[in-house]
Structures are given as structure tokens and as C-alpha cells.
Design a protein around this motif. Structure first.
Motif, PDB file in Angstrom:
ATOM      1  N   LYS A 119       0.822  -1.215   0.000  1.00 28.63           N
ATOM      2  CA  LYS A 119       0.000   0.000   0.000  1.00 28.63           C
ATOM      3  C   LYS A 119       0.851   1.258   0.000  1.00 28.63           C
ATOM      4  CE  LYS A 119      -3.569  -2.575   2.113  1.00 28.63           C
ATOM      5  NZ  LYS A 119      -4.742  -2.866   1.346  1.00 28.63           N
ATOM      6  N   HIS A 120       0.334   2.276  -0.616  1.00 31.90           N
ATOM      7  CA  HIS A 120       0.944   3.603  -0.591  1.00 31.90           C
ATOM      8  C   HIS A 120      -0.179   4.610  -0.415  1.00 31.90           C
ATOM      9  CE1 HIS A 120       3.231   0.976  -3.302  1.00 31.90           C
ATOM     10  NE2 HIS A 120       4.291   1.523  -2.743  1.00 31.90           N
ATOM     11  N   ASP A 121       0.079   5.596   0.428  1.00 31.62           N
ATOM     12  CA  ASP A 121      -0.873   6.691   0.623  1.00 31.62           C
ATOM     13  C   ASP A 121      -0.121   7.950   0.195  1.00 31.62           C
ATOM     14  OD1 ASP A 121      -2.669   8.611   1.781  1.00 31.62           O
ATOM     15  OD2 ASP A 121      -1.460   8.547   3.614  1.00 31.62           O
ATOM     16  N   ILE A 122      -0.208   8.243  -1.081  1.00 33.92           N
ATOM     17  CA  ILE A 122       0.679   9.299  -1.610  1.00 33.92           C
ATOM     18  C   ILE A 122      -0.149  10.501  -2.093  1.00 33.92           C
ATOM     19  CG2 ILE A 122       2.446   7.654  -2.323  1.00 33.92           C
ATOM     20  CD1 ILE A 122       0.394   9.257  -5.019  1.00 33.92           C
ATOM     21  N   SER A 123       0.532  11.631  -2.221  1.00 32.92           N
ATOM     22  CA  SER A 123      -0.115  12.740  -2.921  1.00 32.92           C
ATOM     23  C   SER A 123       0.867  13.348  -3.910  1.00 32.92           C
ATOM     24  CB  SER A 123      -0.620  13.808  -1.948  1.00 32.92           C
ATOM     25  OG  SER A 123       0.441  14.328  -1.192  1.00 32.92           O
ATOM     26  N   VAL A 124       0.312  13.818  -5.007  1.00 36.71           N
ATOM     27  CA  VAL A 124       1.078  14.572  -6.004  1.00 36.71           C
ATOM     28  C   VAL A 124       0.196  15.762  -6.383  1.00 36.71           C
ATOM     29  CG1 VAL A 124       2.387  12.607  -6.950  1.00 36.71           C
ATOM     30  CG2 VAL A 124       0.140  13.137  -7.901  1.00 36.71           C
ATOM     31  N   PRO A 125       0.771  16.799  -7.007  1.00 34.92           N
ATOM     32  CA  PRO A 125      -0.113  17.883  -7.453  1.00 34.92           C
ATOM     33  C   PRO A 125      -1.256  17.292  -8.295  1.00 34.92           C
ATOM     34  CG  PRO A 125       2.185  18.496  -7.734  1.00 34.92           C
ATOM     35  CD  PRO A 125       2.184  17.057  -7.332  1.00 34.92           C
ATOM     36  N   VAL A 126      -2.456  17.825  -8.104  1.00 32.34           N
ATOM     37  CA  VAL A 126      -3.642  17.235  -8.758  1.00 32.34           C
ATOM     38  C   VAL A 126      -3.397  17.029 -10.257  1.00 32.34           C
ATOM     39  CG1 VAL A 126      -6.091  17.601  -9.259  1.00 32.34           C
ATOM     40  CG2 VAL A 126      -5.177  18.225  -7.009  1.00 32.34           C
ATOM     41  N   VAL A 127      -2.774  18.014 -10.866  1.00 35.27           N
ATOM     42  CA  VAL A 127      -2.558  17.961 -12.319  1.00 35.27           C
ATOM     43  C   VAL A 127      -1.676  16.776 -12.716  1.00 35.27           C
ATOM     44  CG1 VAL A 127      -0.544  19.519 -12.284  1.00 35.27           C
ATOM     45  CG2 VAL A 127      -1.995  19.417 -14.324  1.00 35.27           C
ATOM     46  N   TYR A 165      -2.477   4.205  -3.546  1.00 32.43           N
ATOM     47  CA  TYR A 165      -1.911   3.462  -4.664  1.00 32.43           C
ATOM     48  C   TYR A 165      -1.490   2.075  -4.157  1.00 32.43           C
ATOM     49  CZ  TYR A 165       0.563   2.227  -8.812  1.00 32.43           C
ATOM     50  OH  TYR A 165       0.949   1.553  -9.947  1.00 32.43           O
ATOM     51  N   ASN A 166      -2.466   1.175  -4.148  1.00 32.85           N
ATOM     52  CA  ASN A 166      -2.240  -0.172  -3.623  1.00 32.85           C
ATOM     53  C   ASN A 166      -1.921  -1.120  -4.781  1.00 32.85           C
ATOM     54  OD1 ASN A 166      -2.942   1.035  -1.273  1.00 32.85           O
ATOM     55  ND2 ASN A 166      -4.955   0.081  -1.105  1.00 32.85           N
ATOM     56  N   VAL A 167      -1.066  -2.066  -4.489  1.00 31.54           N
ATOM     57  CA  VAL A 167      -0.671  -3.008  -5.549  1.00 31.54           C
ATOM     58  C   VAL A 167      -0.886  -4.431  -5.031  1.00 31.54           C
ATOM     59  CG1 VAL A 167       1.162  -3.678  -7.142  1.00 31.54           C
ATOM     60  CG2 VAL A 167       1.120  -1.334  -6.241  1.00 31.54           C
ATOM     61  N   SER A 168      -1.853  -5.128  -5.625  1.00 32.30           N
ATOM     62  CA  SER A 168      -2.149  -6.500  -5.207  1.00 32.30           C
ATOM     63  C   SER A 168      -1.176  -7.484  -5.851  1.00 32.30           C
ATOM     64  CB  SER A 168      -3.583  -6.889  -5.591  1.00 32.30           C
ATOM     65  OG  SER A 168      -4.492  -6.312  -4.678  1.00 32.30           O
ATOM     66  N   GLN A 169      -0.978  -8.581  -5.160  1.00 30.86           N
ATOM     67  CA  GLN A 169      -0.010  -9.583  -5.645  1.00 30.86           C
ATOM     68  C   GLN A 169      -0.467 -10.211  -6.969  1.00 30.86           C
ATOM     69  OE1 GLN A 169      -0.516 -12.406  -2.265  1.00 30.86           O
ATOM     70  NE2 GLN A 169      -1.076 -13.891  -3.847  1.00 30.86           N
ATOM     71  N   PRO A 170       0.473 -10.714  -7.767  1.00 32.83           N
ATOM     72  CA  PRO A 170       0.072 -11.446  -8.982  1.00 32.83           C
ATOM     73  C   PRO A 170      -0.804 -12.631  -8.595  1.00 32.83           C
ATOM     74  CG  PRO A 170       2.459 -11.063  -8.956  1.00 32.83           C
ATOM     75  CD  PRO A 170       1.946 -10.661  -7.609  1.00 32.83           C
ATOM     76  N   ILE A 171      -1.751 -12.966  -9.457  1.00 31.77           N
ATOM     77  CA  ILE A 171      -2.637 -14.105  -9.159  1.00 31.77           C
ATOM     78  C   ILE A 171      -1.790 -15.363  -8.986  1.00 31.77           C
ATOM     79  CG2 ILE A 171      -4.458 -15.590 -10.142  1.00 31.77           C
ATOM     80  CD1 ILE A 171      -5.516 -12.979 -11.511  1.00 31.77           C
TER      81      ILE A 171
END
Ligand code: FAD
Length: 475
Positions: A352-360, A395-401
Motif C-alpha cells: 500500500k501507498h498513501d501518496i499525494s502529487v499535485p492534482v494535475v 496506490y495499492n498493488v495487489s499480488q500477482p494471481i
């Protein structure tokens, strides 16, 4: 996840007895089975250990606990609803837990000043309901609102789904009451919007994750209760299209646009398949979705919402949209969003990631990050969703099936590294709303201004010279 932390001296039976005397036998937990709920957390990412959980019922008791702890250099971990996502509320090394949940009084509601003074253990949903009962809004809103507390919300500077219009928790607090590490009580509770009498001390403790003191109460801002709320669920082709829709909505509705959530197809699919009581509001699937809400102080939020969607359809930004026809339907839309985190669990490991970037920069971030994580771990499944209006993505990344979950989760820091590189290059933050805790502690010095880190350490040393206040968190 194993956590390295400064060690805490063992508690003697005599000292345990002194702590117990402060809160009363009934509110001092020493039985291992009873301690268990305080040392485990929602994600099962962290498991702590503690010989003693104290449940004080007043500021005076919190003060006595801190005084005794500082006399004997005993480390304390403040805990509210235990819903934090970065391990900040966990006693990783045998510290004493100070649970604030019994401090649950709403001390005052003042509808002329538009303020509400709550103790730290008031559950967020209870605060929202209290405000609603006097025809006001306390707008902080998040998935854990049924169990997280005001003290935890301020200590993590929580964001949530209404930050777009009302800001984050910091912007909703006018003052706090805090017990310092040595037991002194700092009372900067205030109903004042305007108070230029020197340094803004209350803000030091907001977002400090319990490392500078224990918040025991706060004066919160109340807002007018919206007369009309309208919610739409929209299908579209890309984050770029969602950004165009956001631009139209902000132009048309200004501050009435209270939520704007971007949801990827996979996040919606997981929520519909694994969430409890979740239904897909649209007939057909789309690559991306937006859940948007308008809240108006007048009786009409429908007209501006229809205008926004009409324009977006005309400009071929939106492929399909439905406006909630009832409160039940609106709740269904939000249920789909709220179940999103939990619905990832049956799909295996999720980094998991809890990130922010400029909206644009959000569309470019998603494109680059998706390519980078799949290159790093072929088959990894990015499941981005979040508060597009604030530039904040989960920005969450689930494991490969079919992958081995433990092997996949062992790559947590490798995946973080590629994602954070993109975030920082785009001028973003590695923690938008969940905080640092222990999860991102080791990365912080790498990404934050050196002088800022020095000042943070100086403030910590000044307020907590013995290092007993939530040691090993944040810094
Ligand atoms: P805890 O988890 O008990 O503690 C969190 C931190 O605050 C710890 O470091 C702890 O030591 C410190 N702390 C707690 N109380 C005090 C106090 N009185 N004084 C000093 N320090 C204290 N967060 C968001 O920002 N936005 C979201 O949208 C969001 N959604 C969530 C959805 C779910 C399903 C879950 C499980 C969590 C979510 N969170 C979200 C994270 C979490 O709910 C927030 O961080 C919340 O503010 C934590 O409150 P809590 O009372 O549970 O604090």
C-alpha cells in the motif's frame, strides 16, 4: 512486519501497582487476553506487545500517568480507536499503552461560535452526530469513522473524503488540551478564529502521532449543515478524463463540490465481488469511475450537478453517469468506495501507498507507477483509488494471481522505492493522510528537507527530553 525500536525498561510489580492506583484496578489491563485487542490492528501488518494498558478517565489521570512514567523513564504509547494504518498506535517494544477511549465527553457545543469541544476519546461518528443534532456539520469523514477517535484524528491529521471542501483535520481544530511528557497540562483550547498571540502551539501536536504529548481534548470548528446533497457515480475512460471532469465541477460548483473520488476498474471489481452489500451502480463496466458529491447550503444541489454532467457528456469526457435517487442509493455508492480497502484482502497480499502529487500530475503518476511496478514484479496488479480532488491516491498493488503472499510482501520496500521515486520527482508526498508511524519512519529522512528534520528532532528533544512519548515513531 518487524519493527526495530528503542527498548523500554521492564516494569516492576511495584510500578504497575502505582499506575493501577492512578486509573483504578478496573481500568488497568494486565491480562494477556484482554491486552490482545490493543496490540493487534486491522491490517494484521503489525503485532505489538505490552505488559499494561491504562484506561484513564480524565485529563488529571493522564497527567498523573505521564508524571509517573517520566519519573521512571517508562515509555508510553497513546492509543485512540486503533484504526491507524502506519503502526503508530502499536507498542512495538513492550511500552505501556494509554488508551484514551474513556475520555469520551463532548464538553460543549456552541452554535453561535460554531464550535464543539470534545474529549480525545470521542468517536468521530459520535461527534458528527452531535453536530448534526444541532443543525451543524462536522465534516471530517472517513471509512473508520465508526471507531476512530477525535484524538487519533488530530494526532494523524486525518484527511478523508471531504477534505476537498473543508480541509484536513488540522484545519478543523481551533485549539487543543495536551498532557506533556512530564505531566504538565497545556491548555490552548480556544474558540477563536482570530488569535495572534505568538506561536501556534496547538498545531505542533496535530499530526505529531503522539510523539510530543497526549491530546486530551480539542475545540473543533462546526460548519453550516448542507440543505441538499447530491451524489453521482460516473464511468469514464481515463484519469485524464476524470481530471477534466474535476476542472468542470470546480468551475461550476466551487466549494459545493465536497467529494471527488477516483476509482480504478480493479478497485471497483474487488469491492463488488468481495465487499459486503456492495452493488455496481452502472450497467456496464468502465476503465475508471468517479464518485462525486455536491453539498449545497441552499435547497438545490441537483441543478449544478446536472449542469456539470451535461457539459462533461457533451464534451465526451464522461461515458455514463447515474445520480443517486434516494438516500439508500447514495449510501450504496459510498459503500462501494468504503469497502475498497477491505475488499483487497481476499485477493492476497497488497502493498500500500498513501501518496499525494499535485492534482494535475495524477494521470501521469498513475501511468508511470503502473508501468514501473509491473516491470518490477510481472503480474502485480495496481489497484489505485482515492481522493483525486486532493491529489491523494491510495496506490495499492495487489499480488500477482497465484503468487506466494509472503514472498510478495517481502518486496514491500522495493515496490515503495519505485513508487516513491516517481512521487518525489513529481513534487509529491510519501504520506498524504495516514502519517509516518513506523511504516515510513526509515524513509522520512531520505525525502524530507534536512533542516526540517533537524527542527523536528529539536522540538521532540525539547518537549520529550527522556524520549518516553511514543518512542521510535515518526523520527
Ligand atoms: P489510533 O490508530 O489509535 O492512533 C493513531 C496515531 O495517533 C498513533 O500514533 C497514536 O499514538 C496517536 N494517538 C491516538 N490518540 C492520541 C491522542 N489522544 N493523543 C496523542 N496521540 C494519539 N485516514 C485518513 O486520513 N483518511 C481516510 O480516508 C482513512 N480511511 C480509513 C479507512 C479505514 C477502513 C481504516 C481502518 C483507517 C482509515 N484511515 C484513514 C486511518 C485512520 O482511521 C486514521 O488515521 C484515524 O485518524 C486514526 O484514529 P484512531 O483514533 O484510530 O487513532
Amino acid at each position: 512486519m518487524t519493527v526495530t525500536q528503542p527498548s523500554s525498561p521492564p516494569l516492576s510489580p511495584e510500578l504497575i501497582a502505582k499506575f493501577k492506583k492512578i486509573v483504578g484496578e478496573k481500568y488497568a489491563v494486565t491480562d494477556a487476553a484482554d491486552i490482545e485487542p490493543y496490540v493487534t490492528e486491522e491490517r494484521n501488518l503489525f503485532h505489538g506487545r505490552s505488559p499494561l494498558v491504562l484506561r484513564p478517565g480524565s485529563t488529571a489521570e493522564v497527567s498523573a500517568i505521564c508524571k509517573l512514567a517520566s519519573e521512571h523513564k517508562i515509555a508510553l504509547v497513546p492509543q485512540g480507536g486503533n484504526t491507524g494504518l502506519v503502526g503508530g498506535q502499536m507498542p512495538h517494544n513492550g511500552e505501556v499503552v494509554v488508551s484514551l477511549r474513556r475520555l469520551d465527553k463532548i464538553r460543549e457545543v456552541d452554535t453561535a461560535s460554531n464550535t464543539m469541544t470534545c474529549e480525545a476519546g470521542v468517536v468521530l461518528q459520535v461527534a458528527q452526530q452531535k453536530a448534526s443534532g444541532v443543525d451543524r456539520l462536522f465534516p471530517l469523514s472517513l471509512g473508520a469513522e465508526g471507531s476512530c477517535t477525535i484524538g487519533g484524528n488530530l494526532s494523524t491529521n486525518a484527511g478523508g473524503t471531504a477534505a476537498l471542501a473543508y480541509g484536513v483535520a488540522r484545519e478543523m481544530a481551533l485549539g487543543v488540551e495536551v498532557v506533556l511528557a512530564d505531566g504538565r497540562v497545556l491548555n490552548v483550547l480556544s474558540k477563536l478564529k482570530k488569535d495572534n498571540t505568538g506561536y501556534n502551539l496547538h498545531n505542533l501536536f496535530i499530526g505529531a502521532e503522539g510523539t510530543l504529548g497526549i491530546i486530551t481534548a480539542a475545540t473543533l470548528k462546526l460548519f453550516p449543515k448542507p440543505r441538499a446533497v447530491e451524489t453521482a457515480y460516473v464511468g469514464l475512460k481515463s484519469p485524464a478524463a476524470a481530471l477534466k471532469l474535476l476542472t468542470i465541477a470546480q468551475g461550476e460548483a466551487a466549494n459545493a463540490l465536497t467529494s471527488f473520488e477516483l476509482l480504478s476498474e480493479m478497485a471497483v471489481d474487488f469491492s463488488v465481488r468481495h465487499g459486503i452489500d456492495v452493488r455496481d451502480p452502472l450497467q456496464e463496466t468502465h476503465p475508471w469511475y468517479v464518485l462525486m458529491e455536491l453539498s449545497s447550503p441552499s435547497d438545490d444541489a441537483r441543478t449544478p450537478l446536472e449542469t456539470i454532467l451535461g457539459r462533461a457528456m457533451e464534451e465526451e469526457i464522461v461515458d455514463d453517469a447515474v445520480i443517486a435517487a434516494s438516500l439508500a442509493q447514495r449510501n450504496n455508492f459510498w459503500k462501494l468506495r468504503e469497502e475498497m480497502s477491505a475488499a483487497q484482502k481476499p485477493e492476497g497480499g497488497s502493498i500500500k501507498h498513501d501518496i499525494s502529487v499535485p492534482v494535475v500530475a495524477v494521470p501521469a503518476f498513475i501511468e508511470e507507477a503502473n508501468a514501473a511496478v509491473v516491470k518490477l514484479i510481472p503480474g502485480a496488479r495496481p489497484v489505485p483509488f482515492g481522493h483525486l480532488g486532493d491529489g491523494n491516491l491510495h496506490y495499492n498493488v495487489s499480488q500477482p494471481i497465484g503468487a506466494n503472499t509472503a514472498d510478495y510482501l517481502a518486496r514491500w520496500h522495493d515496490v515503495n522505492a519505485v513508487v516513491f521515486e516517481i512521487v518525489l520527482r513529481m513534487g509529491g508526498s510519501i504520506s498524504a493522510e495516514h502519517g509516518i508511524g513506523v511504516l515510513k519512519r526509515d524513509e522520512l529522512p531520505e525525502v524530507k528537507d534536512k533542516v526540517a528534520i533537524e527542527l523536528m528532532r529539536s522540538v521532540k528533544a525539547m518537549l520529550d527530553p527522556l524520549g518516553i512519548m511514543n518512542p521510535g515513531k515518526v523520527l
